[in-house]
Design an enzyme around this catalytic site. Structure first.
Site, PDB file in Angstrom:
ATOM      1  N   GLU A 275     -10.237  23.442 -29.380  1.00 40.63           N
ATOM      2  CA  GLU A 275     -11.537  22.348 -29.312  1.00 40.63           C
ATOM      3  C   GLU A 275     -12.140  20.952 -28.693  1.00 40.63           C
ATOM      4  O   GLU A 275     -11.317  20.573 -29.000  1.00 40.63           O
ATOM      5  CB  GLU A 275     -12.142  22.359 -30.900  1.00 40.63           C
ATOM      6  CG  GLU A 275     -12.062  24.209 -31.369  1.00 40.63           C
ATOM      7  CD  GLU A 275     -13.109  24.156 -32.012  1.00 40.63           C
ATOM      8  OE1 GLU A 275     -13.981  23.360 -32.376  1.00 40.63           O
ATOM      9  OE2 GLU A 275     -12.789  25.550 -33.343  1.00 40.63           O
ATOM     10  N   GLU A 288     -10.455  19.432 -32.432  1.00 40.65           N
ATOM     11  CA  GLU A 288      -9.745  19.751 -33.133  1.00 40.65           C
ATOM     12  C   GLU A 288      -8.794  21.033 -32.679  1.00 40.65           C
ATOM     13  O   GLU A 288      -9.139  21.664 -31.353  1.00 40.65           O
ATOM     14  CB  GLU A 288     -10.850  20.314 -34.773  1.00 40.65           C
ATOM     15  CG  GLU A 288     -11.211  20.819 -34.429  1.00 40.65           C
ATOM     16  CD  GLU A 288     -12.145  21.574 -36.054  1.00 40.65           C
ATOM     17  OE1 GLU A 288     -11.223  21.341 -37.094  1.00 40.65           O
ATOM     18  OE2 GLU A 288     -12.706  22.366 -35.417  1.00 40.65           O
ATOM     19  N   ASN A 290      -7.948  24.393 -34.529  1.00 43.14           N
ATOM     20  CA  ASN A 290      -7.598  25.328 -35.313  1.00 43.14           C
ATOM     21  C   ASN A 290      -6.657  26.180 -35.260  1.00 43.14           C
ATOM     22  O   ASN A 290      -6.545  27.134 -33.816  1.00 43.14           O
ATOM     23  CB  ASN A 290      -9.063  26.798 -35.360  1.00 43.14           C
ATOM     24  CG  ASN A 290      -9.966  25.643 -35.663  1.00 43.14           C
ATOM     25  OD1 ASN A 290     -10.202  24.657 -36.695  1.00 43.14           O
ATOM     26  ND2 ASN A 290     -11.477  25.697 -35.142  1.00 43.14           N
ATOM     27  N   PHE A 348     -33.740  30.477 -42.065  1.00 44.64           N
ATOM     28  CA  PHE A 348     -32.446  30.762 -41.940  1.00 44.64           C
ATOM     29  C   PHE A 348     -32.012  31.171 -43.492  1.00 44.64           C
ATOM     30  O   PHE A 348     -30.601  30.927 -43.057  1.00 44.64           O
ATOM     31  CB  PHE A 348     -32.036  30.078 -41.300  1.00 44.64           C
ATOM     32  CG  PHE A 348     -32.454  29.691 -39.516  1.00 44.64           C
ATOM     33  CD1 PHE A 348     -31.516  31.107 -38.828  1.00 44.64           C
ATOM     34  CD2 PHE A 348     -32.748  28.725 -39.088  1.00 44.64           C
ATOM     35  CE1 PHE A 348     -31.737  31.058 -37.176  1.00 44.64           C
ATOM     36  CE2 PHE A 348     -33.193  29.050 -37.587  1.00 44.64           C
ATOM     37  CZ  PHE A 348     -32.879  29.644 -37.221  1.00 44.64           C
TER      38      PHE A 348
END
Length: 658
Positions: A275, A288, A290, A348
């Site tokens: 990322e 980072e 993943n 939300f």
């Protein structure tokens, strides 16, 4: 190839892995908690093993139970999906000790990339661009201020073991740096058992763009293009697409090559994602890595034509990658929307309950894909992530993918709980998104309060009026064989002070014609018959889908993220309709109402107690989160209508004030 694998996950990703395994002739084993005994992934698998109570900490996250399930069923390998144990080095180690293959990267890569500080150091060693910052752990607020001033505000303080937006604080000045360090340390300690925090430069007008990499055990690594993931809410992705509308070919190549260099630095094999944060000038910096399959992997699959799960299985078995970098071609455009059980009209807040009606969009020439782990009648519980499904669309270009997404969102028919489909419709129709002008702040800037009543107002009232009139005509005149006739109507749109449109409907054999009093005419082709929940039509050459919810006085019609009460009356009776008084909803301002379905954990007040604005009134738990309800103004408690331990419905009364 493996003959049997176990999927150490649940929901849509478990179903997704099972589909590919079955296509490859591999038998599958599902694991499930007590809450998931009737789940779709359990039904789809060849075998299923119960692993404990509903809480994931007692079931899906218990390494020993997963290993035992493998031994019990003879599973040779485990696919971890995403989340849960997917990036847990101890889990991969336990599988290795038991002689079970882990369908993922080696333990060393998981450990190296799981630590944000160490991963950035490795990235620097591999020649990957990193955000300017201080990569040593900081624990003293004054030291944080000194370092922040050296880097230059604004800065971001990040917990080293953080993820999903947890343990992150933005600081614009010395005071915020001091406070942010303490908060980030506390959150890192409580969420991850690790209070190490580092500081880096905060990139303004940032985009979140990631590179999909794929490596094998023979040292081969390729990158499969990028995904744009900038549409986020509180660091959680909402919309993703491939490719990015922002990158040029030179930047794409540079990012891809740096991602491959980092993967090779840690001997990476399997699917992984590097990322990056990208600024307005296309400068990019490592965030980072993943070390797992990403939620948004389907958009990469659609533009590359590759099945990432199949490739993960083959790599884990020891096969070489069947392609080189020159073989990777990006064709067309793909867009993914995350369909959540949450209420955008209530900030939300999470929503739980049963999917009383669940009808996903229909396939459209391979342009619509739905990855889901539920079916009609399924229960969305408070124990797990509220994502119901991923809706993915494909087109020859970005506009085509967006247009298909807009149609598919209207075609998704769901009843029984609150969800974010209308919000997603607004996002993909927004001019900024349409133009590709987005940053990670897009939702915060454009929808700071979620969906408001203004957002829900119909943008095309004539379409709703025409649809309502045809629906009314066909509901009253049900003889389709004798299709024909006409009727003059007045259509009232809205509740208080409704808009009135006068029109005439002429029902034809091949198409219907709606003529408004101002002379506008719509030709509508539809096969709708009474009782169908979706009115799908071609209007002026474009597809329009309107959702129908009958009421005592008319229909609630929803289209493209908007919603309105539509009352259709014969023109001769319109005068009577105009005289009907508006009945406002009851005044509930004196009550504290539950904003979501959930468990009432605590009531913090008593009858007769005087409370001040901001004081805690009650705590409701939903989706593993405790939500504190506070007083919005000073008052006196008149009565309590619920007690701790009660299961609450939306808008159920908890506290009444004088």
């Amino acid at each position: 190839m493996f003959s049997k694998i176990l999927i150490a996950n649940r929901g849509e990703i478990a179903c997704r892995v099972i589909k590919t395994a079955k296509a490859m002739g591999i038998k599958t084993v599902a694991v499930y908690s007590e809450a998931d005994a009737d789940a779709l992934h359990v039904e789809m698998a060849d075998e299923a093993v119960a692993v404990g109570p509903a809480a994931s900490a007692e079931s899906y996250l218990v390494i020993d139970k997963i290993v035992e399930a493998c031994k019990q069923t003879g599973a040779e390998a485990v696919h971890p999906g995403y989340g849960f144990l997917s990036e847990n080095a101890a889990f991969a180690t336990a599988l290795d000790k038991a002689g079970i293959a882990f369908i993922g990267p080696p333990v060393g890569a998981i450990k190296a990339m799981g630590d944000k500080i160490e991963s950035k150091k490795l990235a620097q060693e591999a020649g990957v661009n990193t955000v300017p910052g201080h990569l040593e752990a900081i624990s003293d607020p004054e030291e944080a201020v000194k370092i922040a001033n050296g880097i230059g505000y604004p800065v971001m303080l990040k917990a080293s073991a953080g993820g999903g937006g947890k343990g992150m604080r933005l600081a614009w000045n010395d005071d915020e740096a001091r406070e942010g360090l303490v908060s980030a340390m506390n959150e890192g300690r409580s969420s991850f058992g690790d209070d190490r925090v580092f500081i880096e430069k905060f990139i303004q007008e940032p985009r979140h763009i990631e590179i999909q990499v794929l490596g094998d055990k023979h040292g081969n690594v390729v990158y499969l293009g990028e995904r744009e993931c900038s549409i986020q809410r509180r660091h959680q992705k909402v919309l993703e697409e491939a490719p990015s509308p922002f990158l040029d070919e030179a930047t794409r190549k540079a990012m891809g090559e740096q991602a491959v260099a980092l993967a090779k630095e840690v001997d990476y094999c399997s699917a992984g994602t590097v990322e990056f944060i990208v600024d307005k000038d296309r400068n990019f910096y490592f965030l980072e890595m993943n070390t797992r399959l990403q939620v948004e992997h389907p958009v990469t699959e659609l533009v590359t034509g590759l099945d990432l799960v199949e490739l993960m299985l083959r790599v884990a078995y020891g096969e070489k990658l069947p392609l080189t970098q020159d073989d990777v071609k990006l064709t067309g455009w793909a867009l993914e929307a995350r369909f959540y059980a949450e209420d955008p009209e209530r900030g939300f807040l999470p929503s739980t309950g049963r999917l009383v009606r669940y009808s996903p969009p229909r396939e459209r020439d391979g342009r619509v894909r739905v990855d889901t782990g539920v079916r009609e009648g399924a229960e969305i519980s408070m124990f797990y992530d509220p994502m119901i499904a991923k809706l993915v669309t494909y087109g020859e270009d970005r506009n085509a993918a967006i247009d298909t997404m807009r149609e598919a969102l209207d075609d998704y028919y769901v009843r029984g709980l609150n969800h974010n489909l209308a919000f997603l419709s607004h996002l993909v129709a927004h001019p900024r998104f349409r133009d590709g002008r987005m940053t990670t702040n897009f939702i915060a800037e454009e929808y700071p309060e979620g969906l408001t009543p203004e957002h829900m107002l119909p943008t095309d009232p004539k379409l709703l009026a025409a649809a309502g009139a045809i629906i009314e005509f066909c509901s009253v005149n049900r003889d389709k064989a004798a299709r024909g006739g006409s009727m003059a109507y007045s259509v009232f749109i809205g509740e208080e002070d409704p808009a009135e449109l006068s029109l005439t409907v002429e029902i034809g054999r091949d198409a219907d014609t709606v003529t408004f009093d101002d002379g506008d005419t719509l030709e509508i082709k539809s096969d709708w018959t009474a009782g169908m929940p979706l009115f799908e039509a071609t209007v002026g050459g474009r597809v329009a889908i309107v959702q129908i919810d009958p009421t005592d006085s008319g229909y609630v019609l929803s289209h493209a993220g908007t919603r309105a009460l539509v009352r259709v009356v014969e023109a001769r009776l319109a005068g009577l309709q105009r005289l009907m008084p508006y009945k406002p909803p009851p005044d509930m301002s004196k009550f504290l109402l539950s904003p979501m379905p959930g468990l009432l954990v605590r009531v913090s007040v008593e009858e007769g107690q005087t409370v001040k604005a901001g004081e805690e009134l009650a705590v409701v738990e939903a989706m593993k989160m405790e939500n504190v309800m506070r007083a919005v103004s000073d008052g006196v408690v008149a009565a309590l209508h619920a007690a701790p331990g009660d299961s609450l419905a939306v808008d159920q009364k908890i506290v009444e004030f004088e």
